[in-house]
Enzyme design. Structure first.
Site, PDB file in Angstrom:
ATOM      1  N   SER A  84      -7.242   7.253   0.344  1.00 16.83           N
ATOM      2  CA  SER A  84      -7.472   7.730  -1.026  1.00 16.83           C
ATOM      3  C   SER A  84      -6.303   6.745  -2.083  1.00 16.83           C
ATOM      4  O   SER A  84      -5.183   7.050  -2.275  1.00 16.83           O
ATOM      5  CB  SER A  84      -6.554   9.143  -0.611  1.00 16.83           C
ATOM      6  OG  SER A  84      -6.921  10.481  -2.134  1.00 16.83           O
ATOM      7  N   TYR A  88      -0.357  15.697   0.962  1.00 21.08           N
ATOM      8  CA  TYR A  88      -1.972  14.364   1.077  1.00 21.08           C
ATOM      9  C   TYR A  88      -1.546  13.229   1.062  1.00 21.08           C
ATOM     10  O   TYR A  88      -2.300  12.363   0.986  1.00 21.08           O
ATOM     11  CB  TYR A  88      -2.792  15.190  -0.178  1.00 21.08           C
ATOM     12  CG  TYR A  88      -4.200  14.525   0.265  1.00 21.08           C
ATOM     13  CD1 TYR A  88      -4.780  14.163   1.697  1.00 21.08           C
ATOM     14  CD2 TYR A  88      -5.328  13.718  -0.712  1.00 21.08           C
ATOM     15  CE1 TYR A  88      -5.676  13.847   2.117  1.00 21.08           C
ATOM     16  CE2 TYR A  88      -6.032  12.956  -0.761  1.00 21.08           C
ATOM     17  CZ  TYR A  88      -6.727  12.703   0.496  1.00 21.08           C
ATOM     18  OH  TYR A  88      -7.587  12.626   0.963  1.00 21.08           O
TER      19      TYR A  88
END
Length: 328
Positions: A125, A150
């Site tokens: 990501s 995350y």
């Protein structure tokens, strides 16, 4: 080829599966179809994939015993590991879900690729760049200061992958996605939330008082890059050097190489809907960053990746799909 895809009921996973099937490949999809967002949408994506060359198993890949049992006797030529617990903001509310899905689950898929002796492409990501102030973000930059759990789990996935590529010579490719959008997208992402609220006559929450920029990347461009990575796993050039110290592991930014103003994105949604939004300006949320911008030189030079869809085209495409999907 036959490709194992995790997160096959997800936005990107189902989109890649559709393209692989169309070109004649076979797909074995797995997904636990959890309720992080409406499972009805996930089921609809799976239904759109139904054909002879697509097989699906409902399984939680973070449960290694269940995963091993489900894959016993299955043969595949590569792994596309896209399944994860997504969302920066939700990681603040439910951190344990991220450790289980993104750390334990990633390790389980590394083990699958290791024992099957096949290459794997996996989702990282752009969140790993955290508070990096140097734009555009480049894969050569250090990513030691994640702003959310995350992001930390995705950085950890990259480190685990480097270890497995080094120890077991598994060709691995990690993709740092930048704000993917388009038909079949996710209901928890801004474009869907804004479209839904505007049509309902409700105010839209605009964070950091609208002073946000994102590298919005259309799903077709993302899929083209992923398929190029599946077709071109990294060679093991370092196998003969220093005891194999150069791991067959690549990291790529996969974005649009354009950083767009949030308010411009909202304006395109308004124009596509023919409805003006009501704004509810909010401060920057914890864990979020004001700007993302992808340097895509590495994937462009290695694989010829060249995104072609601007948000001026992509957002109207999304709005048309959203209306059709909801019968509006």
């Amino acid at each position: 080829m036959r490709i194992l895809i995790t997160g096959a009921a997800g936005f990107i996973g189902s989109s890649v599966a559709r393209v692989l099937l169309a070109r004649g490949d076979s797909v074995l999809g797995i997904d636990n179809i959890n309720d992080y967002y409406d499972p009805t949408l996930k089921q609809a994506r799976l239904k759109s994939l139904e054909q002879t060359n697509f097989a699906f198993k409902k399984i939680d890949f973070a449960d290694h015993a269940a995963l091993d049992a489900a894959l016993a006797g299955e043969k595949f030529d590569g792994v596309l590991h896209l399944g994860a617990q997504a969302g920066v903001r939700y990681s603040i509310e439910n951190p344990r879900a991220y450790v289980q899905a993104n750390l334990v689950g990633h390790l389980n898929l590394l083990e699958v690729a290791r024992h099957a002796a096949v290459p794997m492409v996996y989702a990282s990501s752009s969140s790993v760049y955290g508070g990096n102030k140097v734009l555009p973000f480049s894969v050569d930059q250090r990513v030691d200061h994640p702003m959310s759990l995350y992001a930390a789990t995705k950085k950890a996935d990259e480190l685990m992958s480097e270890t497995y590529a080094h120890l077991y010579r598994i060709p691995l490719t990690g993709l740092r996605f930048f704000t993917v959008y388009g038909p079949w997208g996710r209901p928890d992402m801004a474009m869907w939330l804004f479209t839904k609220a505007i049509l309902a006559g409700e105010p839209i929450k605009v964070f950091n008082d609208g002073k946000m920029r994102r590298d919005f990347t259309y799903i077709d461009d993302i899929v083209a890059g992923i398929v190029a990575c599946i077709d071109n796993p990294p060679p093991d050039d370092g196998a003969e050097k220093a005891g194999g110290s150069v791991a067959p592991h690549r990291l790529y930014n996969i974005g649009n190489h354009r950083s767009e103003e949030l308010m411009h994105m909202i304006g395109l949604i308004e124009a596509s809907l023919g409805v003006k939004a009501t704004y509810d300006f909010q401060p920057l949320q914890a864990g979020d960053v004001p700007e993302t911008f992808a340097n895509i030189d590495a994937i462009a030079n290695d694989l010829g990746y060249a995104p072609t869809t601007s948000i001026d085209v992509g957002i109207p495409n999304f709005v048309r799909w959203y209306r059709a999907y909801h019968g509006l």
